[in-house]
Design a protein around this motif. Structure first.
Motif, PDB file in Angstrom:
ATOM      1  N   ASP A   6       1.059  -1.253  -0.023  1.00 29.39           N
ATOM      2  CA  ASP A   6      -0.056  -0.060   0.208  1.00 29.39           C
ATOM      3  C   ASP A   6       0.772   1.345   0.012  1.00 29.39           C
ATOM      4  N   THR A  26      -1.300  -1.069  -4.136  1.00 29.90           N
ATOM      5  CA  THR A  26      -2.415  -0.410  -4.332  1.00 29.90           C
ATOM      6  C   THR A  26      -1.893   1.170  -3.887  1.00 29.90           C
ATOM      7  N   THR A  27      -2.694   2.144  -4.326  1.00 30.51           N
ATOM      8  CA  THR A  27      -2.616   3.625  -3.917  1.00 30.51           C
ATOM      9  C   THR A  27      -3.943   4.222  -3.777  1.00 30.51           C
ATOM     10  N   ASN A  28      -3.763   5.438  -3.184  1.00 31.78           N
ATOM     11  CA  ASN A  28      -4.985   6.231  -3.324  1.00 31.78           C
ATOM     12  C   ASN A  28      -4.601   7.599  -3.271  1.00 31.78           C
ATOM     13  N   ILE A  31      -2.110   8.362  -0.393  1.00 29.92           N
ATOM     14  CA  ILE A  31      -0.873   8.038  -0.478  1.00 29.92           C
ATOM     15  C   ILE A  31       0.180   8.594  -1.522  1.00 29.92           C
ATOM     16  N   LYS A  85      -9.694   2.179  -8.993  1.00 34.74           N
ATOM     17  CA  LYS A  85     -10.282   2.373  -7.756  1.00 34.74           C
ATOM     18  C   LYS A  85     -11.537   3.066  -7.754  1.00 34.74           C
ATOM     19  N   SER A 133     -12.500  -3.855  -1.454  1.00 31.71           N
ATOM     20  CA  SER A 133     -11.587  -3.271  -0.570  1.00 31.71           C
ATOM     21  C   SER A 133     -12.247  -2.920   0.755  1.00 31.71           C
ATOM     22  N   PHE A 135     -11.996  -1.726   4.655  1.00 34.68           N
ATOM     23  CA  PHE A 135     -10.908  -0.906   5.284  1.00 34.68           C
ATOM     24  C   PHE A 135     -10.805  -1.090   6.948  1.00 34.68           C
ATOM     25  N   ARG A 138     -10.424   1.346   9.516  1.00 35.05           N
ATOM     26  CA  ARG A 138     -11.507   2.412   9.682  1.00 35.05           C
ATOM     27  C   ARG A 138     -12.749   1.861  10.086  1.00 35.05           C
ATOM     28  N   GLY A 169      -7.489  -3.623   3.485  1.00 33.45           N
ATOM     29  CA  GLY A 169      -6.558  -2.583   3.649  1.00 33.45           C
ATOM     30  C   GLY A 169      -6.867  -1.743   4.960  1.00 33.45           C
ATOM     31  N   SER A 170      -6.034  -0.574   5.191  1.00 33.69           N
ATOM     32  CA  SER A 170      -6.360   0.177   6.469  1.00 33.69           C
ATOM     33  C   SER A 170      -5.934  -0.900   7.396  1.00 33.69           C
ATOM     34  N   ARG A 172      -3.065  -1.474  10.560  1.00 32.33           N
ATOM     35  CA  ARG A 172      -2.240  -0.642  10.970  1.00 32.33           C
ATOM     36  C   ARG A 172      -1.250  -1.240  12.172  1.00 32.33           C
ATOM     37  N   THR A 189      -3.433  -5.539   1.803  1.00 35.41           N
ATOM     38  CA  THR A 189      -2.511  -4.564   1.198  1.00 35.41           C
ATOM     39  C   THR A 189      -2.054  -3.828   2.517  1.00 35.41           C
TER      40      THR A 189
HETATM   41  C1  E4P Z   1      -6.301   0.404   0.629  1.00 37.04           C
HETATM   42  O1  E4P Z   1      -6.694   0.226  -0.358  1.00 37.04           O
HETATM   43  C2  E4P Z   1      -6.154   2.039   1.260  1.00 37.04           C
HETATM   44  O2  E4P Z   1      -5.362   2.729   0.329  1.00 37.04           O
HETATM   45  C3  E4P Z   1      -5.640   2.112   2.483  1.00 37.04           C
HETATM   46  O3  E4P Z   1      -5.179   0.934   2.859  1.00 37.04           O
HETATM   47  C4  E4P Z   1      -6.384   3.028   3.482  1.00 37.04           C
HETATM   48  O4  E4P Z   1      -5.542   3.139   4.671  1.00 37.04           O
HETATM   49  P1  E4P Z   1      -5.881   3.966   5.886  1.00 37.04           P
HETATM   50  O5  E4P Z   1      -7.234   3.885   6.465  1.00 37.04           O
HETATM   51  O6  E4P Z   1      -4.599   3.722   6.577  1.00 37.04           O
HETATM   52  O7  E4P Z   1      -5.753   5.308   5.166  1.00 37.04           O
END
Ligand code: E4P
Length: 228
Positions: A6, A26-28, A31, A85, A133, A135, A138, A169-170, A172, A189
């Motif tokens: 990620d 993966t990006t957003n 990121i 995405k 995906s 999260f 979150r 994703g997300s 931590r 990811t």
């Molecule tokens: C996954 O595709 C997201 O880009 C990412 O994992 C979001 O993570 P975050 O909640 O730490 O921003």
């Protein structure tokens, strides 16, 4: 199970690919910004080339459905391994399902992002998502049970033979990765800094140190014995 990175950091991608553990990236927009990327198209093209044929997810940046379609088609044309995405709903709560369906009909692979619930997984998968995906961090931030969302989604996709793959994703903490894997994530990811924590263990280092010290001591002892 696959592991995606990620990140938009090419150096980190190269490094973890060399270790043989990266199946995609993966990006957003956050990121990209964090990695100082100004020209998203150029950077995505470079990243896609670097990891080819592994998939690279790049996100659209609009609430408007027509604009989402336009951005998605541009991104998909940058490289054959780019996955677009699309957020499951926009800021106003309007579902992106028609966009997902349209793109999947055009054979553009879609990673439906910002998913927080099993219900969203079902609808995104039915609309034609290649990836959904979830999260995890979150979901947990809001007091939800991310492992339950992943477990129910994985069971439902398998039960009905639905091809969408779950990306968690997300994440931590190392425990989040392990929980997601156990709950049935197809892909997790992971940011490079967290992969670093996942491989490290203070007691592994202590153990190796002990073995190395004993090996050196044994060598010195046998040299001493030989000389007397
Ligand atoms: C996954 O595709 C997201 O880009 C990412 O994992 C979001 O993570 P975050 O909640 O730490 O921003």
């Amino acid at each position: 199970m696959d592991i995606f990175l990620d990140t938009a950091d090419q150096q980190q991608v190269r490094r973890w690919m060399d270790y043989g553990v990266v199946d995609g990236v993966t990006t957003n927009p956050t990121i990209m910004r964090r990695n100082g990327v100004g020209d998203i198209e150029r950077h995505s093209r470079e990243l896609a080339r670097l990891i080819d044929p592994r998939p690279l997810s790049v996100e659209v940046t609009t609430n408007d459905h027509d604009e989402m379609l336009r951005e998605a088609r541009v991104l998909a044309k940058l490289a054959s391994n780019i996955v677009v995405k699309i957020p499951v709903i926009n800021e106003q709560g309007l579902p992106s399902l028609a966009v997902i369906r349209q793109l999947s009909e055009e054979r553009v692979r879609v990673n439906v992002t910002a998913i927080m619930s099993f219900g969203q997984v079902m609808l995104a998968a039915k609309a034609g998502a290649t990836y959904v995906s979830i999260f995890a961090g979150r979901v947990a931030d809001e007091g939800g049970d991310a492992a339950a969302v992943i477990r129910r989604s994985a069971a439902w996709l398998a039960r009905w033979n639905t091809p969408a793959r779950i990306i968690v994703g997300s994440v931590r903490e190392p425990a989040n990765v392990q929980d997601a894997a156990e709950a049935g994530a197809h892909i997790i990811t992971i940011p490079p800094a967290l992969l670093e924590k996942l491989i490290d263990h203070r007691y592994s280092r202590d153990t190796v140190r002990g073995f190395n010290e004993d090996a050196r001591a044994a060598l010195a002892e046998s040299a001493l014995r030989a000389s007397t």
